[in-house]
Write a protein that holds these residues in place. Structure first.
Motif, PDB file in Angstrom:
ATOM      1  N   LEU A  69      25.985  68.565 -62.606  1.00  0.00           N
ATOM      2  CA  LEU A  69      24.647  69.154 -62.548  1.00  0.00           C
ATOM      3  C   LEU A  69      23.648  68.326 -63.351  1.00  0.00           C
ATOM      4  CD1 LEU A  69      22.718  71.577 -61.889  1.00  0.00           C
ATOM      5  CD2 LEU A  69      23.372  72.486 -64.129  1.00  0.00           C
ATOM      6  N   LEU A  70      22.477  68.133 -62.769  1.00  0.00           N
ATOM      7  CA  LEU A  70      21.306  67.615 -63.478  1.00  0.00           C
ATOM      8  C   LEU A  70      20.237  68.692 -63.323  1.00  0.00           C
ATOM      9  CD1 LEU A  70      20.219  65.184 -65.048  1.00  0.00           C
ATOM     10  CD2 LEU A  70      19.407  64.226 -62.901  1.00  0.00           C
ATOM     11  N   ALA A  71      19.940  69.411 -64.402  1.00  0.00           N
ATOM     12  CA  ALA A  71      19.163  70.644 -64.312  1.00  0.00           C
ATOM     13  C   ALA A  71      17.679  70.432 -64.023  1.00  0.00           C
ATOM     14  CB  ALA A  71      19.319  71.461 -65.595  1.00  0.00           C
ATOM     15  N   GLU A  72      17.177  69.225 -64.195  1.00  0.00           N
ATOM     16  CA  GLU A  72      15.783  68.916 -63.874  1.00  0.00           C
ATOM     17  C   GLU A  72      15.690  67.481 -63.363  1.00  0.00           C
ATOM     18  OE1 GLU A  72      13.209  70.824 -63.806  1.00  0.00           O
ATOM     19  OE2 GLU A  72      13.936  72.602 -64.860  1.00  0.00           O
ATOM     20  N   GLU A  73      14.589  67.177 -62.699  1.00  0.00           N
ATOM     21  CA  GLU A  73      14.351  65.801 -62.252  1.00  0.00           C
ATOM     22  C   GLU A  73      14.290  64.871 -63.472  1.00  0.00           C
ATOM     23  OE1 GLU A  73      14.016  64.563 -59.262  1.00  0.00           O
ATOM     24  OE2 GLU A  73      13.790  66.346 -58.010  1.00  0.00           O
ATOM     25  N   PRO A  74      14.941  63.707 -63.405  1.00  0.00           N
ATOM     26  CA  PRO A  74      14.803  62.763 -64.515  1.00  0.00           C
ATOM     27  C   PRO A  74      13.409  62.140 -64.565  1.00  0.00           C
ATOM     28  CG  PRO A  74      16.102  61.807 -62.751  1.00  0.00           C
ATOM     29  CD  PRO A  74      15.894  63.243 -62.387  1.00  0.00           C
ATOM     30  N   ARG A  75      12.781  62.003 -63.392  1.00  0.00           N
ATOM     31  CA  ARG A  75      11.410  61.476 -63.246  1.00  0.00           C
ATOM     32  C   ARG A  75      11.251  60.069 -63.836  1.00  0.00           C
ATOM     33  NH1 ARG A  75      10.460  67.019 -64.116  1.00  0.00           N
ATOM     34  NH2 ARG A  75       9.430  67.996 -62.336  1.00  0.00           N
ATOM     35  N   ASN A  76      11.360  59.930 -65.143  1.00  0.00           N
ATOM     36  CA  ASN A  76      11.093  58.653 -65.791  1.00  0.00           C
ATOM     37  C   ASN A  76      12.403  58.030 -66.274  1.00  0.00           C
ATOM     38  OD1 ASN A  76      10.156  56.507 -67.248  1.00  0.00           O
ATOM     39  ND2 ASN A  76       9.080  57.710 -68.790  1.00  0.00           N
TER      40      ASN A  76
ATOM     41  N   SER B 214      21.408  54.929 -56.730  1.00  0.00           N
ATOM     42  CA  SER B 214      20.290  55.404 -55.915  1.00  0.00           C
ATOM     43  C   SER B 214      19.781  56.738 -56.456  1.00  0.00           C
ATOM     44  CB  SER B 214      20.707  55.566 -54.442  1.00  0.00           C
ATOM     45  OG  SER B 214      21.734  56.538 -54.311  1.00  0.00           O
ATOM     46  N   TYR B 215      18.563  57.074 -56.051  1.00  0.00           N
ATOM     47  CA  TYR B 215      17.927  58.310 -56.520  1.00  0.00           C
ATOM     48  C   TYR B 215      17.116  58.894 -55.379  1.00  0.00           C
ATOM     49  CZ  TYR B 215      14.553  61.168 -59.249  1.00  0.00           C
ATOM     50  OH  TYR B 215      13.766  62.174 -59.738  1.00  0.00           O
ATOM     51  N   ARG B 216      17.417  60.143 -55.044  1.00  0.00           N
ATOM     52  CA  ARG B 216      16.651  60.867 -54.050  1.00  0.00           C
ATOM     53  C   ARG B 216      16.042  62.088 -54.743  1.00  0.00           C
ATOM     54  NH1 ARG B 216      19.488  62.110 -48.426  1.00  0.00           N
ATOM     55  NH2 ARG B 216      19.501  59.831 -48.483  1.00  0.00           N
ATOM     56  N   PRO B 217      14.749  62.029 -55.122  1.00  0.00           N
ATOM     57  CA  PRO B 217      14.123  63.131 -55.866  1.00  0.00           C
ATOM     58  C   PRO B 217      14.346  64.482 -55.188  1.00  0.00           C
ATOM     59  CG  PRO B 217      12.647  61.246 -55.787  1.00  0.00           C
ATOM     60  CD  PRO B 217      13.808  60.918 -54.866  1.00  0.00           C
ATOM     61  N   GLY B 218      14.643  65.464 -56.017  1.00  0.00           N
ATOM     62  CA  GLY B 218      14.869  66.813 -55.522  1.00  0.00           C
ATOM     63  C   GLY B 218      16.268  67.053 -55.008  1.00  0.00           C
ATOM     64  N   GLU B 219      17.073  65.985 -54.890  1.00  0.00           N
ATOM     65  CA  GLU B 219      18.423  66.145 -54.339  1.00  0.00           C
ATOM     66  C   GLU B 219      19.507  65.627 -55.276  1.00  0.00           C
ATOM     67  OE1 GLU B 219      18.975  65.071 -50.242  1.00  0.00           O
ATOM     68  OE2 GLU B 219      16.830  65.242 -49.823  1.00  0.00           O
ATOM     69  N   PHE B 220      19.520  64.334 -55.552  1.00  0.00           N
ATOM     70  CA  PHE B 220      20.590  63.786 -56.378  1.00  0.00           C
ATOM     71  C   PHE B 220      20.206  62.423 -56.938  1.00  0.00           C
ATOM     72  CE2 PHE B 220      21.412  62.250 -52.075  1.00  0.00           C
ATOM     73  CZ  PHE B 220      21.580  60.880 -52.292  1.00  0.00           C
TER      74      PHE B 220
ATOM     75  N   ASN C 256      34.919  56.262 -59.156  1.00  0.00           N
ATOM     76  CA  ASN C 256      34.082  55.143 -58.710  1.00  0.00           C
ATOM     77  C   ASN C 256      32.605  55.504 -58.665  1.00  0.00           C
ATOM     78  OD1 ASN C 256      36.247  53.291 -58.290  1.00  0.00           O
ATOM     79  ND2 ASN C 256      36.756  54.363 -56.388  1.00  0.00           N
ATOM     80  N   GLU C 257      32.334  56.802 -58.442  1.00  0.00           N
ATOM     81  CA  GLU C 257      30.942  57.245 -58.347  1.00  0.00           C
ATOM     82  C   GLU C 257      30.748  58.577 -59.052  1.00  0.00           C
ATOM     83  OE1 GLU C 257      29.177  55.228 -54.273  1.00  0.00           O
ATOM     84  OE2 GLU C 257      29.873  57.301 -54.191  1.00  0.00           O
ATOM     85  N   LEU C 258      29.552  58.758 -59.599  1.00  0.00           N
ATOM     86  CA  LEU C 258      29.152  60.013 -60.222  1.00  0.00           C
ATOM     87  C   LEU C 258      27.876  60.467 -59.543  1.00  0.00           C
ATOM     88  CD1 LEU C 258      29.370  62.152 -62.515  1.00  0.00           C
ATOM     89  CD2 LEU C 258      27.947  60.620 -63.902  1.00  0.00           C
ATOM     90  N   SER C 259      27.932  61.616 -58.904  1.00  0.00           N
ATOM     91  CA  SER C 259      26.767  62.165 -58.217  1.00  0.00           C
ATOM     92  C   SER C 259      26.158  63.259 -59.072  1.00  0.00           C
ATOM     93  CB  SER C 259      27.182  62.728 -56.850  1.00  0.00           C
ATOM     94  OG  SER C 259      26.054  63.193 -56.143  1.00  0.00           O
ATOM     95  N   MET C 260      24.931  63.048 -59.526  1.00  0.00           N
ATOM     96  CA  MET C 260      24.246  64.015 -60.374  1.00  0.00           C
ATOM     97  C   MET C 260      23.332  64.860 -59.487  1.00  0.00           C
ATOM     98  SD  MET C 260      23.522  61.510 -63.645  1.00  0.00           S
ATOM     99  CE  MET C 260      23.491  62.845 -64.846  1.00  0.00           C
TER     100      MET C 260
END
Length: 557
Positions: free
Chosen positions: A361-368, A536-542, A41-45
């Motif tokens: 894992l998301l190895a860097e911030e997606p930012r954009n 949702s997006y929390r920079p630096g976390e997920f 149901n959910e994917l946490s990156m």
């Protein structure tokens, strides 16, 4: 060393992985035509940029899928972790020794061939990568369906290299340095490489290549430099030798970009400066092949010529390695893709039956997350789960398979101004956007028109040759191209498709932020047809994704 022996390196590595890790959680061959999902149901990156922290998180069970493991020490460490399974696949990565074909002594094909025979690829793979790469002798990586059958052959033979040089008038002075047929010793040649503090593996690799070449008499010295400065020097063709790696696309028409003389321009991809009329003819025919059969023919003849001309020296292709928690079942892998793929995200389920988010894992911030201006792999790791394309890639064969389109056709038409390629697509029925509205042919046309009108750099090369587009029956798209090329199919079918209503509401595509609730430069939200939707997006976390409840591959209720 025989091709058969070198090819076995890959399978030996696979067997080693199986012995170390077992196959728990891995998939047997899955009928991809009948996949239904996502099950989760959910994917946490989870955002973790430090490589050591990534390994620790996987070992602690804080992430379920760890991608792109490159350090042999990390691979061996995880291989012995009882809670993780490693997966291995050939990748589209290729590493080359670039030779400046425009200057002495590399303007001599004999010398280039001797250099290629002097590099100990197998030794490099063993010493630096612990066997997690394969030596290559082709200008496409062995995983490519267009690569020749001997693409993993190791041609290392310093004795034969010396004999070849001697046959063509080369000799060696008292110091063992190669002397040209005119009696002059070869000048010291600098091998450009990134700085060791930035790219320690490449710097070590440069030393090994220099040693291999020096042992045959090539006077080579490594010259580390800042990478951006190195690229500038290569662009100006003000170099003798350099090391370069890139991830290549699936299609062989990339060979045109790298080795056709027309691409020998400032900033062009023809970094070796090779000019060969025979090769130009074959590469031109490859780029403008009207169908798959002729494309295969010219891909083969172009690569045969490259093996004769040797404008650069292929060194190795790196395997893709990923790890996945053994708490999950139905993990999808093939010899061409590791566990960190969209099919795993469609099929995977917790072994204990207790549903929870999968953590990747998301190895860097997606930012954009603007699909028109996002340029990093990390942004597209997210966006690729939201937006789909007309065609997708078969994970077993790497051939085209249906995506948003259920059928497609490539044909050549004669017109008063010459021949042109026509592309016809029929959309699958019943596809909906993640807001519940239906996908239509008008959305597909609007996406292409939007890119053409705004000349969006990331995608414009794919659409610049469109003559016109028509639609019919709400599900048929007809695209007429200027000129002829089979590769127009992948260019057009690989574009992300967005809803027309979203495109019509964008005020400034460059400054549009889909996460801006105020809708300053365009509408809020990422409306796609893919298996997941943004949550949702929390920079630096997920970054949290949720199942797209309208996705076309979900089980019918």
């Amino acid at each position: 060393m025989s091709y058969k022996h070198i090819f076995s390196v890959f399978f030996a590595a696979t067997l080693m992985f199986t012995a170390l890790c077992g196959t728990s959680g891995a998939s047997s061959r899955i009928d991809i035509e009948h996949v239904r999902g996502p099950k989760i149901n959910e994917l946490s990156m989870i955002i973790i940029s430090n490589p050591d922290a990534q390994i620790l998180a996987a070992e602690a069970g804080d992430i379920d899928i760890l991608s792109d493991i490159t350090r042999p020490t990390d691979i061996n460490r995880i291989a012995h972790n009882k809670n993780l399974t490693l997966t291995l696949a050939r990748g589209m990565h290729a590493f080359f020794l670039l030779l400046n074909n425009k200057v002495f002594p590399w303007n001599d094909a004999v010398l280039r061939k001797a250099a290629a025979m002097s590099v100990d690829r197998s030794g490099i793979v063993r010493m630096i990568f612990g066997g997690y790469c394969e030596p290559i002798n082709s200008w496409l990586p062995p995983v490519s369906p267009w690569a020749p059958s001997n693409s993993a052959q190791d041609i290392y033979d310093p004795k034969a290299a010396r004999a070849l040089l001697k046959k063509h008038g080369y000799s060696w002075n008292m110091s063992g340095v190669l002397t040209a047929p005119n009696g002059k010793p070869l000048p010291v040649m600098k091998l450009l490489t990134p700085l060791a503090r930035v790219a320690p593996t490449t710097a070590e690799l440069a030393e090994l290549i220099a040693d291999s070449l020096s042992s045959v008499g090539f006077p080579v010295q490594t010259e580390p430099m800042d990478f951006s400065a190195m690229i500038s020097v290569i662009d100006r063709k003000d170099y003798s030798m350099a090391l370069m790696a890139w991830s290549m696309g699936r299609d062989p028409d990339s060979l045109y970009s790298f080795y056709h003389s027309d691409m020998d321009v400032d900033g062009g991809y023809n970094m070796t400066g090779v000019h060969d009329k025979r090769l130009d003819r074959e590469l031109y025919s490859l780029r403008h092949a009207p169908d798959k059969k002729s494309a295969a023919k010219y891909a083969a003849t172009s690569q045969k010529l490259l093996a004769e001309i040797i404008p650069s020296v292929p060194i190795y292709s790196r395997f893709s390695v990923s790890a996945v928690s053994k708490k999950w079942k139905n993990i999808f892998t093939t010899d061409k893709i590791t566990a960190d793929n969209i099919w795993t995200l469609l099929c995977a389920e917790p072994k204990d039956g207790k549903m929870r988010p999968m953590r990747m894992l998301l190895a860097e911030e997606p930012r954009n997350l603007n699909p028109f201006s996002a340029s990093t792999a990390y942004s597209w790791q997210v966006l690729g789960m939201i937006y789909e394309t007309l065609l997708s890639t078969n994970p077993y064969t790497l051939e085209n398979m249906h995506g948003l389109a259920k059928t497609w056709k490539v044909s050549t038409k004669n017109t008063t101004s010459g021949q042109c390629t026509e592309l016809d697509f029929t959309l699958q029925s019943g596809i909906k956007w993640n807001d519940g509205s239906p996908l239509t042919a008008a959305d597909v046309k609007a996406s292409m028109d939007f890119i053409r009108k705004n000349k969006i750099p990331r995608f414009f090369d794919s659409v610049k040759n469109i003559a016109y587009i028509t639609t019919s029956d709400n599900n048929k798209i007809h695209v007429v191209m200027n000129g002829v090329s089979y590769w127009y199919l992948d260019n057009i079918a690989g574009l992300p498709i967005l809803p027309k209503k979203v495109l019509d509401a964008i005020k400034d595509w460059q400054r549009w932020d889909p996460l801006d609730r105020a809708g300053t430069f365009g509408p809020y939200g990422l409306v796609g047809t893919g298996p997941f939707a943004f949550k949702s997006y929390r920079p630096g976390e997920f970054l949290l994704m949720k199942k797209n409840k309208f996705y076309r591959l979900l089980e019918a209720k």
